[in-house]
Design a protein around this motif. Structure first.
Motif, PDB file in Angstrom:
ATOM      1  N   ILE B  25       4.519 -13.630 -39.323  1.00 47.92           N
ATOM      2  CA  ILE B  25       4.370 -14.837 -40.129  1.00 47.92           C
ATOM      3  C   ILE B  25       3.261 -14.676 -41.155  1.00 47.92           C
ATOM      4  N   SER B  26       2.152 -14.061 -40.726  1.00 48.44           N
ATOM      5  CA  SER B  26       1.072 -13.954 -41.702  1.00 48.44           C
ATOM      6  C   SER B  26       1.473 -13.027 -42.837  1.00 48.44           C
ATOM      7  N   SER B  27       2.274 -11.990 -42.515  1.00 50.11           N
ATOM      8  CA  SER B  27       2.648 -11.115 -43.631  1.00 50.11           C
ATOM      9  C   SER B  27       3.627 -11.823 -44.563  1.00 50.11           C
ATOM     10  N   ILE B  28       4.510 -12.665 -44.015  1.00 48.18           N
ATOM     11  CA  ILE B  28       5.398 -13.438 -44.889  1.00 48.18           C
ATOM     12  C   ILE B  28       4.580 -14.339 -45.805  1.00 48.18           C
ATOM     13  N   LEU B  29       3.602 -14.998 -45.208  1.00 50.92           N
ATOM     14  CA  LEU B  29       2.771 -15.894 -46.018  1.00 50.92           C
ATOM     15  C   LEU B  29       2.039 -15.118 -47.105  1.00 50.92           C
ATOM     16  N   LEU B  30       1.583 -13.914 -46.726  1.00 52.20           N
ATOM     17  CA  LEU B  30       0.871 -13.084 -47.700  1.00 52.20           C
ATOM     18  C   LEU B  30       1.782 -12.763 -48.889  1.00 52.20           C
ATOM     19  N   VAL B  31       3.025 -12.399 -48.554  1.00 46.87           N
ATOM     20  CA  VAL B  31       3.965 -12.057 -49.621  1.00 46.87           C
ATOM     21  C   VAL B  31       4.202 -13.261 -50.534  1.00 46.87           C
ATOM     22  N   VAL B  32       4.368 -14.425 -49.905  1.00 45.74           N
ATOM     23  CA  VAL B  32       4.605 -15.633 -50.695  1.00 45.74           C
ATOM     24  C   VAL B  32       3.420 -15.896 -51.620  1.00 45.74           C
ATOM     25  N   ALA B  33       2.205 -15.808 -51.034  1.00 44.80           N
ATOM     26  CA  ALA B  33       1.011 -16.081 -51.834  1.00 44.80           C
ATOM     27  C   ALA B  33       0.902 -15.080 -52.973  1.00 44.80           C
ATOM     28  N   LEU B  34       1.149 -13.812 -52.669  1.00 43.95           N
ATOM     29  CA  LEU B  34       1.028 -12.787 -53.701  1.00 43.95           C
ATOM     30  C   LEU B  34       2.066 -12.975 -54.803  1.00 43.95           C
ATOM     31  N   SER B  35       3.261 -13.420 -54.410  1.00 41.64           N
ATOM     32  CA  SER B  35       4.279 -13.562 -55.444  1.00 41.64           C
ATOM     33  C   SER B  35       3.904 -14.666 -56.417  1.00 41.64           C
ATOM     34  N   ALA B  36       3.236 -15.711 -55.906  1.00 37.64           N
ATOM     35  CA  ALA B  36       2.786 -16.760 -56.820  1.00 37.64           C
ATOM     36  C   ALA B  36       1.778 -16.188 -57.808  1.00 37.64           C
ATOM     37  N   ILE B  37       0.827 -15.404 -57.279  1.00 36.69           N
ATOM     38  CA  ILE B  37      -0.200 -14.857 -58.169  1.00 36.69           C
ATOM     39  C   ILE B  37       0.391 -13.807 -59.092  1.00 36.69           C
ATOM     40  N   SER B  38       1.328 -13.016 -58.540  1.00 35.02           N
ATOM     41  CA  SER B  38       1.890 -11.966 -59.384  1.00 35.02           C
ATOM     42  C   SER B  38       2.633 -12.581 -60.565  1.00 35.02           C
ATOM     43  N   GLY B  39       3.177 -13.793 -60.373  1.00 35.15           N
ATOM     44  CA  GLY B  39       3.781 -14.492 -61.493  1.00 35.15           C
ATOM     45  C   GLY B  39       2.787 -14.634 -62.623  1.00 35.15           C
ATOM     46  N   LEU B  40       1.586 -15.073 -62.279  1.00 35.99           N
ATOM     47  CA  LEU B  40       0.533 -15.237 -63.292  1.00 35.99           C
ATOM     48  C   LEU B  40       0.216 -13.913 -63.971  1.00 35.99           C
ATOM     49  N   VAL B  41       0.060 -12.887 -63.126  1.00 34.72           N
ATOM     50  CA  VAL B  41      -0.313 -11.571 -63.666  1.00 34.72           C
ATOM     51  C   VAL B  41       0.763 -11.063 -64.616  1.00 34.72           C
ATOM     52  N   VAL B  42       2.024 -11.173 -64.180  1.00 35.41           N
ATOM     53  CA  VAL B  42       3.123 -10.660 -65.002  1.00 35.41           C
ATOM     54  C   VAL B  42       3.200 -11.409 -66.329  1.00 35.41           C
ATOM     55  N   ILE B  43       3.086 -12.743 -66.259  1.00 28.95           N
ATOM     56  CA  ILE B  43       3.161 -13.534 -67.489  1.00 28.95           C
ATOM     57  C   ILE B  43       2.035 -13.145 -68.448  1.00 28.95           C
TER      58      ILE B  43
END
Lengths: 274, 304
Positions: B25-43
């Protein structure tokens, strides 16, 4: 706790099914006779009329008409995102190397003013001087004493490019000109502002605005067809040279150029090419 | 791992999941959190990658200070748009700020609780109205009103400021309300006990004590105004000229991008991304100010 995992599993299943459904429905649209037509917002309303009629005659096929602008339509055809582009300006030389234009109709470009404006005739020269910013008051062209409010279209619009070519001789439009992003928005402004002057597709003007005669010539369908009205541009459908069109797309093009298709366009205010 | 005790035997997968539950579960949450931030980075990376080269080619100074925007001729200068964005935002801040702050003061200081429970949600409801609706109402009602009564084309700095001011009301109001409510009750009691009236207390104690929170509210509201596009395109008039009065039409950075994006190709497209870079930098500056101000406030509060 086992039931909890079952619930997770079920949720995952559901998600997977949803994805599959989306993917499948996406496929269906592309395979079963769907044709994307994309581009100029000036041609869009006319293309929609044609597409509606065509779709009702051929229930198995589906023509999707989308706006986005002439240049966007051309890009989509170039990138194979659409089979047919709508283009309300002539192709640039770089584009005509790999694209084939098909003239579907002629459109007069109307110079429009407020209904109560007393000016009813302008020369091309006068319109140009107005849009350059040298004539700034309606009294200079025989109207009331009122500053002229210019309304132009946004950079890249097919209507603007046609106007630049037909009227402006590629001189710059004044910086003071209001910029609107559609024929409808231009009409809305002209409808409410007694000082306004704008330009738009003749087929889209209704009685909410007054059309000015150019060089004394009424922009009627006849005058557009016989060439005496000077502000005329072709409406184009554009396909890729040598591209293999789907049967539905081919039929649609034939329909557009057929007497029935042309009749629809004439009813909507355009001038037939037949 | 209470699950593993006294439970019947089950499939190996279930048992494995059981063991790995936390990690899983914690790794799933990590992935979710990172994908939100990676959106910012990519943009961010994308905007800068597309926009910076043309900015450097034109020259950053020339790009932001030249008034010649003729994309077809290769002239890219966005000075009028920057001025337009600033003018419209300042106007919105005056209108939205005054109204929003007024609302917040009334709601927290001078209003019975039942009225607050009606008024506050209805102001927050404003945030749910799509911006194109604001724009439409602006074009149909506000613009003709300005044209007839004040002159000018109607499409103007004033019209955009009013529309944006109303659009930023929910942001400004709800953050100001939070700031005003965070003032300790003792301040107020103390002031009343010293003989100050209700209004004097509000003006001289409560507003002062919550000043940094109110500033943060203004700046966040300002961020909303700078970034708004659709409503502004409809009511601003989009001329390429620097506005010389509040009745003059303007073009903002956002509307420049949205107006021309559909058609742009090549350098023109890149110049629009560069406009985005400038906008990005302006909003970053605003957000940084807001964060610093509100952080200073929370530090002071925890120290008190």
């Amino acid at each position: 706790m086992a039931s909890e995992y079952k619930r997770y599993a079920r949720a995952l299943w559901l998600l997977a099914m949803l994805c599959a459904c989306c993917a499948l429905s996406g496929c269906r649209r592309n395979t079963a006779g769907g044709v994307n037509v994309m581009g100029s917002t000036s041609i869009q309303p006319f293309a929609e009329v044609l597409a509606d009629e065509f779709n009702s005659r051929h229930p198995s096929s589906r023509i999707d008409v989308q706006g986005g602008g002439s240049t966007m339509g051309i890009q989509s055809v170039t990138n194979n995102l659409a089979q047919i582009a709508m283009c309300s300006r002539e192709l640039k030389s770089s584009e005509s190397r790999y694209l084939k234009p098909i003239i579907i109709a002629l459109d007069g470009m109307a110079v429009v003013v407020h209904k109560d404006n007393t000016v009813s005739n302008l020369t091309r020269e006068q319109v140009r001087e107005m849009f350059v910013g040298n004539i700034t008051n309606w009294s200079q062209v025989g109207g009331e004493d009122r500053p002229i409010r210019l309304i132009t279209r946004e950079e890249g619009s097919g209507t603007r490019e046609a106007f630049a070519k037909l009227v402006m001789n590629n001189q710059r439009v004044s910086r003071k000109a209001l910029t609107q992003e559609s024929n409808g928005a231009v009409k809305e402004l002209v409808r409410g502002d007694r000082a306004a002057i704008g330009y738009m597709s003749l087929g889209l003007v209704n009685d909410e605005a007054k059309i000015v005669n150019i060089e004394g010539i009424v922009p009627s369908t006849d005058n557009v067809r016989n060439g005496s009205y000077p502000l005329v541009r072709p409406f184009l459908f554009v396909v890729r040279m040598g591209a293999v069109l789907s049967p539905a797309a081919k039929e649609f093009l034939e329909f557009v150029l057929s007497p029935q298709g042309q009749h629809l366009l004439v009813e909507e205010g355009l001038v037939s090419v037949l | 791992m209470r699950a593993s005790q006294g439970m019947p035997k089950r499939s190996p997968l279930g048992a494995w999941l059981d063991r790995k539950q936390d990690l899983f579960i914690s790794s799933i949450l990590l992935v979710v959190a990172l994908s939100a931030i990676s959106g910012l980075v990519v943009i961010t990376a994308f905007i800068f990658k597309e926009g910076l080269p043309i900015m450097l080619q034109v020259g950053v100074g020339k790009f932001v200070s030249s008034s010649d925007w003729y994309p077809a001729e290769g002239h890219f200068g966005i000075f009028p748009m920057i001025m337009g964005s600033l003018a419209v935002t300042a106007g919105a801040l005056v209108i939205g700020g005054v109204l929003g702050l007024g609302c917040a003061v009334v709601l927290t200081q001078f209003c019975p609780r039942w009225a607050v429970s009606i008024l506050k949600p209805s102001i927050e409801l404003l945030a749910g109205i799509p911006s194109v609706v604001y724009g439409f109402i602006g074009v149909v009602i506000l613009v003709p009103m300005i044209r007839v009564h004040l002159g000018g084309p109607g499409l103007s700095v004033l019209a955009s400021s009013i529309v944006l001011g109303i659009m930023m009301l929910p942001t400004v109001t709800s953050i100001s309300v939070d700031a005003l409510q965070a003032v300790p009750k003792a301040y107020r009691d103390g002031s009343i006990a010293l003989g100050a009236t209700h209004w004097q207390t509000t003006r001289m104690v409560i507003l002062k004590a919550s000043r940094s929170g109110l500033v943060a509210a203004m700046i966040l509201g300002m961020g909303r105004a700078v970034g708004e596009t659709m409503a502004v395109i409809m009511v601003a008039g989009n001329t390429l000229d620097v506005p010389d009065s509040i009745l003059a039409p303007v073009r903002t950075l956002t509307s420049n991008i949205a107006l021309e994006m559909g058609y742009a190709a090549g350098d023109h497209r890149k110049a629009l991304f560069a406009t985005g870079v400038v906008l990005f930098v302006i909003i970053m500056i605003l957000n940084t100010i807001a964060l610093t101000v509100s952080r200073r406030r929370s530090r002071r509060k925890s120290g008190a």
